[in-house]
Design a protein around this motif. Structure first.
Motif, PDB file in Angstrom:
ATOM      1  N   GLU A  95      78.706 -23.132 -12.253  1.00 39.49           N
ATOM      2  CA  GLU A  95      79.620 -22.220 -12.748  1.00 39.49           C
ATOM      3  C   GLU A  95      80.965 -22.184 -11.936  1.00 39.49           C
ATOM      4  O   GLU A  95      81.134 -23.153 -11.272  1.00 39.49           O
ATOM      5  CB  GLU A  95      78.881 -20.849 -12.573  1.00 39.49           C
ATOM      6  CG  GLU A  95      77.706 -20.613 -13.362  1.00 39.49           C
ATOM      7  CD  GLU A  95      76.760 -19.441 -12.584  1.00 39.49           C
ATOM      8  OE1 GLU A  95      76.208 -18.655 -13.497  1.00 39.49           O
ATOM      9  OE2 GLU A  95      76.608 -19.279 -11.673  1.00 39.49           O
TER      10      GLU A  95
ATOM     11  N   ASN B 261      79.569 -27.543 -19.460  1.00 41.64           N
ATOM     12  CA  ASN B 261      79.320 -25.862 -19.644  1.00 41.64           C
ATOM     13  C   ASN B 261      77.984 -25.696 -19.189  1.00 41.64           C
ATOM     14  O   ASN B 261      76.991 -25.910 -19.705  1.00 41.64           O
ATOM     15  CB  ASN B 261      79.481 -25.732 -21.155  1.00 41.64           C
ATOM     16  CG  ASN B 261      79.063 -24.256 -21.527  1.00 41.64           C
ATOM     17  OD1 ASN B 261      79.071 -23.433 -20.383  1.00 41.64           O
ATOM     18  ND2 ASN B 261      78.947 -23.756 -22.807  1.00 41.64           N
TER      19      ASN B 261
ATOM     20  N   GLN C 200      76.557 -22.863 -19.504  1.00 39.80           N
ATOM     21  CA  GLN C 200      75.671 -22.105 -20.561  1.00 39.80           C
ATOM     22  C   GLN C 200      75.127 -22.823 -21.807  1.00 39.80           C
ATOM     23  O   GLN C 200      74.382 -22.245 -22.610  1.00 39.80           O
ATOM     24  CB  GLN C 200      76.756 -21.063 -21.344  1.00 39.80           C
ATOM     25  CG  GLN C 200      77.527 -20.161 -20.405  1.00 39.80           C
ATOM     26  CD  GLN C 200      78.508 -19.342 -21.212  1.00 39.80           C
ATOM     27  OE1 GLN C 200      78.330 -19.090 -22.086  1.00 39.80           O
ATOM     28  NE2 GLN C 200      79.514 -18.727 -20.327  1.00 39.80           N
TER      29      GLN C 200
ATOM     30  N   PRO D  16      85.793 -20.891 -17.752  1.00 37.60           N
ATOM     31  CA  PRO D  16      85.055 -21.896 -16.961  1.00 37.60           C
ATOM     32  C   PRO D  16      85.866 -23.065 -16.984  1.00 37.60           C
ATOM     33  O   PRO D  16      86.692 -23.369 -17.440  1.00 37.60           O
ATOM     34  CB  PRO D  16      84.021 -22.188 -18.160  1.00 37.60           C
ATOM     35  CG  PRO D  16      84.027 -21.043 -19.128  1.00 37.60           C
ATOM     36  CD  PRO D  16      85.353 -20.357 -19.057  1.00 37.60           C
TER      37      PRO D  16
ATOM     38  N   ARG E 126      83.580 -15.864 -12.132  1.00 36.53           N
ATOM     39  CA  ARG E 126      82.663 -16.606 -12.812  1.00 36.53           C
ATOM     40  C   ARG E 126      82.546 -16.220 -14.344  1.00 36.53           C
ATOM     41  O   ARG E 126      82.430 -16.915 -15.350  1.00 36.53           O
ATOM     42  CB  ARG E 126      80.962 -16.263 -12.438  1.00 36.53           C
ATOM     43  CG  ARG E 126      80.774 -16.528 -11.212  1.00 36.53           C
ATOM     44  CD  ARG E 126      79.307 -16.836 -10.843  1.00 36.53           C
ATOM     45  NE  ARG E 126      79.264 -17.028  -9.456  1.00 36.53           N
ATOM     46  CZ  ARG E 126      78.140 -17.445  -8.923  1.00 36.53           C
ATOM     47  NH1 ARG E 126      77.071 -17.677  -9.486  1.00 36.53           N
ATOM     48  NH2 ARG E 126      77.970 -17.688  -7.423  1.00 36.53           N
ATOM     49  N   ASN E 127      83.279 -14.874 -14.751  1.00 40.62           N
ATOM     50  CA  ASN E 127      83.449 -14.628 -16.179  1.00 40.62           C
ATOM     51  C   ASN E 127      84.348 -13.458 -16.122  1.00 40.62           C
ATOM     52  O   ASN E 127      84.442 -12.894 -15.064  1.00 40.62           O
ATOM     53  CB  ASN E 127      82.112 -14.470 -17.106  1.00 40.62           C
ATOM     54  CG  ASN E 127      81.059 -13.610 -16.398  1.00 40.62           C
ATOM     55  OD1 ASN E 127      81.293 -12.640 -15.874  1.00 40.62           O
ATOM     56  ND2 ASN E 127      79.831 -14.201 -16.189  1.00 40.62           N
TER      57      ASN E 127
ATOM     58  N   GLY F 274      84.921 -18.754 -25.308  1.00 40.14           N
ATOM     59  CA  GLY F 274      85.550 -17.442 -25.612  1.00 40.14           C
ATOM     60  C   GLY F 274      86.189 -17.309 -26.866  1.00 40.14           C
ATOM     61  O   GLY F 274      86.697 -16.200 -27.228  1.00 40.14           O
TER      62      GLY F 274
END
Length: 510
Positions: free
Chosen positions: A59, A82, A84, A208, A232-233, A498
């Motif tokens: 992250e 990534n 995620q 990211p 982080r986001n 995004g």
């Protein structure tokens, strides 16, 4: 210039200046340089050789920035991944890149172990676990950074491969984009130039580092001696904005999703970030209504609307003083590069004619990792000059003065009642309606008409109905561009970068 030279220069000129803040961790330029030196030496001792790939699956934490520069100082090629991704997605990238090492966080070590299990040559894993809690065979990130000794190995010149960064896979399987040191140097130099980036800038990055737009926040900050604040986001916007105020943030990158969240914050008053100097947007175009909303929310702040893609980082930008005349444009070529809109025969088209954007310059990728067919489709010589140019797959038009306007991806174009429809034009009309936060338009098969338009929207704090939206579309769009149906959602599916995942809506039938 090699990318790690950005950091070495910063450590020499301003060793005590803060380079990176992430959570409670603050690293000065000297600390970031020294810690990445020690990690590079440790990686070399563990067997990493020049040209080896090092996967960085993290992250937006301080260790990610150390890992990136350490990989480069070891003469290796870093592959940002990534975090995620699920096991299958990570396994595909590991199988493709075949990393010698994987640098990750404690929370992802299980995923990394499982995703790399089938590799013929198993990489060693370095994790941020406390040493006592490390799984068998894994190494401690902290111990390697603390105990690494000796100088990092000798590296080559800036023509070498620096990074393999994978596309999001929105138009097929993810492909590994190969970027040389010289291309990343050229791209970051150009971005720093047109943003007038300064050592005094403090940039907050909630995007990211595993994606180009986020990664270049780090590279541009380090090359200019600026301060990068990692988040982080943007899941908790109030918390992020509090951090921005506390750090006197002067710059912030946006994607349309973040812009929509900011504009939906009713309590956010103009001037809420008093030190803010500029905002940027890339990844996906901002609807004109969002541009206007951001300018009202952040008066006096420079807003740069940009266009870029993984294969060249950035291609075009619009000077903020052009927004009043050219709302909806992404401007002209970034400094030191060239762009053109061409037809199917690669011939430049006339103004106001839709064609594919091609890009030329020193910032282009070397190609796709071990994928010569895809490389040959994307990188082809200009018929007139023989110079290599990148075919973006994106459709644009220019105005009479050469300013670019995004029309849509070739793959997204629809044919409705015999007419070509760019979904983005319908989306822009929907986003112009007060209360509509986000919109996505897509086609559905129809036994009579072939394709009919559907839309999905997110509306904030309004009593809008489907009939209201359809009436607005009927007033502002040709009949064939008016959606057949509009559905309301609490949120739209997004890719990890995004962007709204149009494909997921089409496949789900929602």
């Amino acid at each position: 210039m090699r990318v790690e030279a950005f950091l070495r220069q910063g450590a020499l000129s301003a060793p005590d200046k803060i380079a990176v803040t992430a959570g409670d961790t603050r690293l000065s330029y000297a600390e970031l340089d020294a810690q990445s030196d020690r990690l590079a030496a440790a990686l070399a001792k563990e067997g990493v050789r020049q040209g080896d790939r090092i996967a960085v699956l993290m992250e937006n934490v301080a260790e990610a920035t150390i890992a990136i520069f350490a990989a480069l100082k070891a003469g290796a090629v870093f592959c940002p991944i990534n975090p995620q991704l699920k096991t299958g997605g990570a396994a595909h990238i590991f199988q493709d890149a075949r990393p010698a090492a994987i640098l990750t966080q404690a929370k992802f070590i299980g995923l990394c172990s499982e995703a790399s299990a089938g590799l013929a040559a198993k990489p060693f894993i370095v994790s941020t676990h406390a040493p006592a809690a490390l799984p068998e065979g894994a190494l401690s990130f902290g111990e390697l950074v603390e105990n690494g000794d000796g100088a990092p190995p000798e590296t080559g010149d800036d023509s070498e491969l620096a990074m393999i960064i994978y596309t999001s896979g929105s138009t097929g399987r993810p492909k590994g984009v190969m970027m040389s040191h010289s291309a990343m140097d050229a791209a970051s130099r150009s971005i720093a130039l047109y943003l007038d980036h300064r050592a005094s800038d403090v940039v907050l990055c909630p995007l990211p580092l595993a994606f180009t737009y986020g990664l270049y926040q780090l590279l541009v900050c380090v090359r200019t001696g600026a301060h990068l604040v990692l988040e982080r986001n943007f899941a908790f916007p109030h918390t992020v904005l509090e951090k921005a105020r506390a750090e006197d943030v002067t710059g912030m990158p946006l994607v349309p999703t973040i812009a929509a969240m900011l504009l939906a914050m009713k309590e956010l008053e103009p001037g809420a970030l008093p030190a803010l100097r500029y905002l940027t947007n890339a990844a996906a175009p901002l609807p004109p209504a969002h541009v206007e909303g951001l300018r009202k929310l952040f008066p006096g702040v420079l807003l740069y609307c940009m266009y870029g893609l993984t294969e060249c980082a950035r291609a075009a930008y619009l000077e903020p003083d052009q927004l009043d005349r050219r709302n909806g444009s992404v401007g002209t070529a970034i400094p030191g590069t060239e762009i053109a809109v061409v037809d199917e025969q690669d011939r430049p088209v006339a103004p106001e004619t839709v064609g594919e954007l091609v890009v030329r310059g020193p910032h282009l990728m070397l190609g796709y990792w071990e994928n010569p067919e895809a490389t040959q489709r994307a990188l082809r010589p200009d018929p007139a000059t023989g110079r290599l140019q990148l075919h973006t797959g994106d459709l644009f038009r220019t105005d009479a003065e050469g300013f670019l306007y995004f029309v849509g991806r070739k793959d997204d174009m629809l044919k409705v009642r015999g007419e070509k429809v760019a979904p983005r034009e319908v989306e822009a009309a929907l986003c112009a309606i007060p209360g509509v936060v986000e919109a996505v338009v897509f086609g559905r098969p129809d036994p009579v008409q072939g394709t009919i338009l559907h839309a999905a929207v997110v509306a904030s704090g309004s009593s809008l109905t489907e009939r209201d939206l359809l009436r607005h579309c009927a007033r502002s769009l040709p009949d064939f561009m008016v959606p057949k149906a509009i559905e309301f959602h609490s949120e739209l599916p997004k890719t990890a970068s995004g962007k709204i995942a149009r494909r997921l809506l089409v496949e789900s039938g929602d």
